[in-house]
Design an enzyme around this catalytic site. Structure first.
Site, PDB file in Angstrom:
ATOM      1  N   GLU A 162       1.377  84.066 111.180  1.00 52.29           N
ATOM      2  CA  GLU A 162       2.480  84.952 110.756  1.00 52.29           C
ATOM      3  C   GLU A 162       2.500  86.327 111.428  1.00 52.29           C
ATOM      4  O   GLU A 162       2.599  87.350 110.754  1.00 52.29           O
ATOM      5  CB  GLU A 162       2.449  85.099 109.223  1.00 52.29           C
ATOM      6  CG  GLU A 162       2.537  83.763 108.508  1.00 52.29           C
ATOM      7  CD  GLU A 162       2.452  83.871 106.991  1.00 52.29           C
ATOM      8  OE1 GLU A 162       2.235  84.977 106.465  1.00 52.29           O
ATOM      9  OE2 GLU A 162       2.586  82.825 106.323  1.00 52.29           O
ATOM     10  N   GLU A 267       2.359  73.066 106.594  1.00 53.68           N
ATOM     11  CA  GLU A 267       2.309  73.430 105.164  1.00 53.68           C
ATOM     12  C   GLU A 267       3.543  72.893 104.449  1.00 53.68           C
ATOM     13  O   GLU A 267       4.184  73.595 103.658  1.00 53.68           O
ATOM     14  CB  GLU A 267       2.232  74.962 105.014  1.00 53.68           C
ATOM     15  CG  GLU A 267       1.059  75.578 105.744  1.00 53.68           C
ATOM     16  CD  GLU A 267       0.943  77.084 105.556  1.00 53.68           C
ATOM     17  OE1 GLU A 267       1.590  77.645 104.658  1.00 53.68           O
ATOM     18  OE2 GLU A 267       0.189  77.705 106.329  1.00 53.68           O
TER      19      GLU A 267
HETATM   20  C1  XIL Z   1      -0.995  80.374  99.817  1.00 57.84           C
HETATM   21  C2  XIL Z   1      -1.888  79.576  98.864  1.00 57.84           C
HETATM   22  O1  XIL Z   1      -1.319  78.303  98.696  1.00 57.84           O
HETATM   23  C3  XIL Z   1      -2.018  80.286  97.553  1.00 57.84           C
HETATM   24  O2  XIL Z   1      -2.971  79.635  96.725  1.00 57.84           O
HETATM   25  C4  XIL Z   1      -2.454  81.752  97.780  1.00 57.84           C
HETATM   26  O3  XIL Z   1      -2.449  82.429  96.553  1.00 57.84           O
HETATM   27  C5  XIL Z   1      -1.535  82.443  98.751  1.00 57.84           C
HETATM   28  O4  XIL Z   1      -1.453  81.697  99.951  1.00 57.84           O
HETATM   29  N1  XIL Z   1       1.545  80.589 104.232  1.00 57.84           N
HETATM   30  C6  XIL Z   1       0.233  80.316 104.515  1.00 57.84           C
HETATM   31  C7  XIL Z   1      -0.671  79.870 103.436  1.00 57.84           C
HETATM   32  O5  XIL Z   1      -0.152  80.347 105.688  1.00 57.84           O
HETATM   33  O6  XIL Z   1      -1.994  80.285 103.638  1.00 57.84           O
HETATM   34  C8  XIL Z   1      -0.185  80.342 102.079  1.00 57.84           C
HETATM   35  O7  XIL Z   1      -1.029  79.766 101.080  1.00 57.84           O
HETATM   36  C9  XIL Z   1       1.270  79.965 101.874  1.00 57.84           C
HETATM   37  C10 XIL Z   1       2.139  80.603 102.915  1.00 57.84           C
END
Ligand code: XIL
Length: 374
Positions: A162, A267
């Site tokens: 990001e 994701e």
């Molecule tokens: C999220 C997790 O799922 C949560 O448990 C945590 O509180 C915050 O992060 N983008 C990403 C992930 O790259 O690491 C994030 O994961 C969601 C958005």
């Protein structure tokens, strides 16, 4: 003539309803008859999931059976993020990440390590750091130590997460502010030196959207032009039901692949609840109100069907471009695990994945598997 009932009138009535088709039988399919995602797509791409601590420790017993059957790749949901793995200056906590690596080995699951450089979930000591020199030392040491620890043990790394804004410019993160725009190239250089075999990815959300995608392409080219190894791009894939940007996704797969790198969907989840913004910035929140949690007692069939349709169309697209795609990872095992129950509003009931809260496959699961039968 009088007949003697062999069961109670209530049971008889229920049985009559079942045979006459007035009531659908229980949807529960015996476990042996449930197909496996990883087997279905074994010639196409890896199928991954995000693992939490209960999964890694096998405390979640139903998940302990389901995960190795369905998935051949995994990403730690939190435990390898800097705030967990590097909580204090000079102190690392490798306990849970080591367990994850063991878990992967035992279950033939390849690990995508997530993530080395990210402005969110940073340890407090690094967030507070003022001195550029100290920050650079943190940056160098962190990558060298963490990527070095798992050298040859993880399949891939999300090296930088990001780094971009929605318009494709670079985010004003502590990394940009203290180290300048070359920090991305530097991170890849350090990661490649620490673990030469790992596949190295740049990961982001909304990088299938045209402006952010253009910035992402420029960033990847910059790393390549510096002669530094970069193997792929991760499109996080946090999308919304009925609004999955199929055309942008297809253009992105083609344009990223044209750079000579692999595309991973890292994701994936398709949320069904109201949102007033697009994206997945974990620091962004939404003001709560009673209308924001409409399905706490169950998902209406129309939404369930739309979700299934979206997942089907998505996997049809992935299969069409399977030569360019290395992995598709869901962000969680079941709906009950999903981070979208707590973000961007706490305490909601979301339904974004392929398995429900009882660990049962949803209609979307069967639609995804069926894309292979066409
Ligand atoms: C999220 C997790 O799922 C949560 O448990 C945590 O509180 C915050 O992060 N983008 C990403 C992930 O790259 O690491 C994030 O994961 C969601 C958005």
């Amino acid at each position: 003539m009088r007949y003697k009932l062999f069961c109670s009138p209530k049971t008889l009535a229920a049985a009559l309803l079942l045979v006459t088709g007035c009531v659908a039988p229980s949807k529960q399919v015996p476990a042996q008859q449930i197909p496996s995602l990883k087997d279905a797509f074994k010639n196409d791409f890896l199928i991954g999931t995000a693992l939490n601590v209960a999964h890694i420790q096998e405390r979640d017993q139903k998940a302990a059976v389901l995960i190795p059957k369905q998935f051949n790749a995994a990403t730690p949901e939190n435990i390898m993020k800097a705030e967990h793995i590097h909580p204090e200056w000079g102190r690392y906590d490798f306990d849970m990440p080591d367990k994850l690596v063991e878990y992967g080995k035992k279950n033939n699951i390849s690990i995508n390590a997530h993530t080395l450089i990210w402005h969110s979930q940073m340890p407090a000591f690094a967030r507070r750091m003022q001195s550029v020199d100290s920050f650079r030392t943190f940056f160098n040491e962190h990558i060298k130590t963490v990527a070095g620890r798992y050298k040859g043990k993880v399949q891939s790394w999300d090296v930088v997460n990001e780094a971009l804004n929605e318009d494709g410019t670079m985010r004003r993160s502590p990394f940009l502010q203290k180290l300048g725009p070359d920090f991305v190239t530097e991170a890849f250089r350090l990661a490649a030196a620490a673990d030469p075999q790992a596949q190295l990815y740049y990961n982001d959300y909304n990088n299938e959207q045209p402006a952010k995608r253009a910035g992402c392409i420029a960033l990847i080219k910059k790393v390549q032009d510096a002669g530094v190894k970069i193997d792929g791009v991760g499109i996080q894939g946090h999308w919304h039901v009925g609004r999955v940007p199929f055309q942008h996704i297809e253009e992105s797969i083609e344009q990223y692949a044209a750079l000579g790198i692999k595309v991973a969907f890292t994701e994936l989840d398709i949320e069904v609840l109201p949102r007033n913004f697009q994206g997945a910035d974990v620091n962004q929140r939404m003001q709560d109100n009673p209308g924001l949690n409409p399905y706490k007692d169950g998902l209406p069939d129309s939404v369930q069907q739309q979700l299934a349709k979206d997942y089907q169309q998505l996997f049809e697209l992935f299969l069409k471009h399977k030569d360019k795609i290395s992995r598709v990872t869901f962000w969680g095992v079941t709906d009950g695990d999903s981070w979208l129950n707590g973000w961007p509003v706490r305490g909601r009931t979301n339904y974004p994945l392929l398995f429900d809260r009882n660990y049962e496959p949803k209609p979307a699961f069967y639609k995804v598997v069926a894309t292979k039968r066409k």
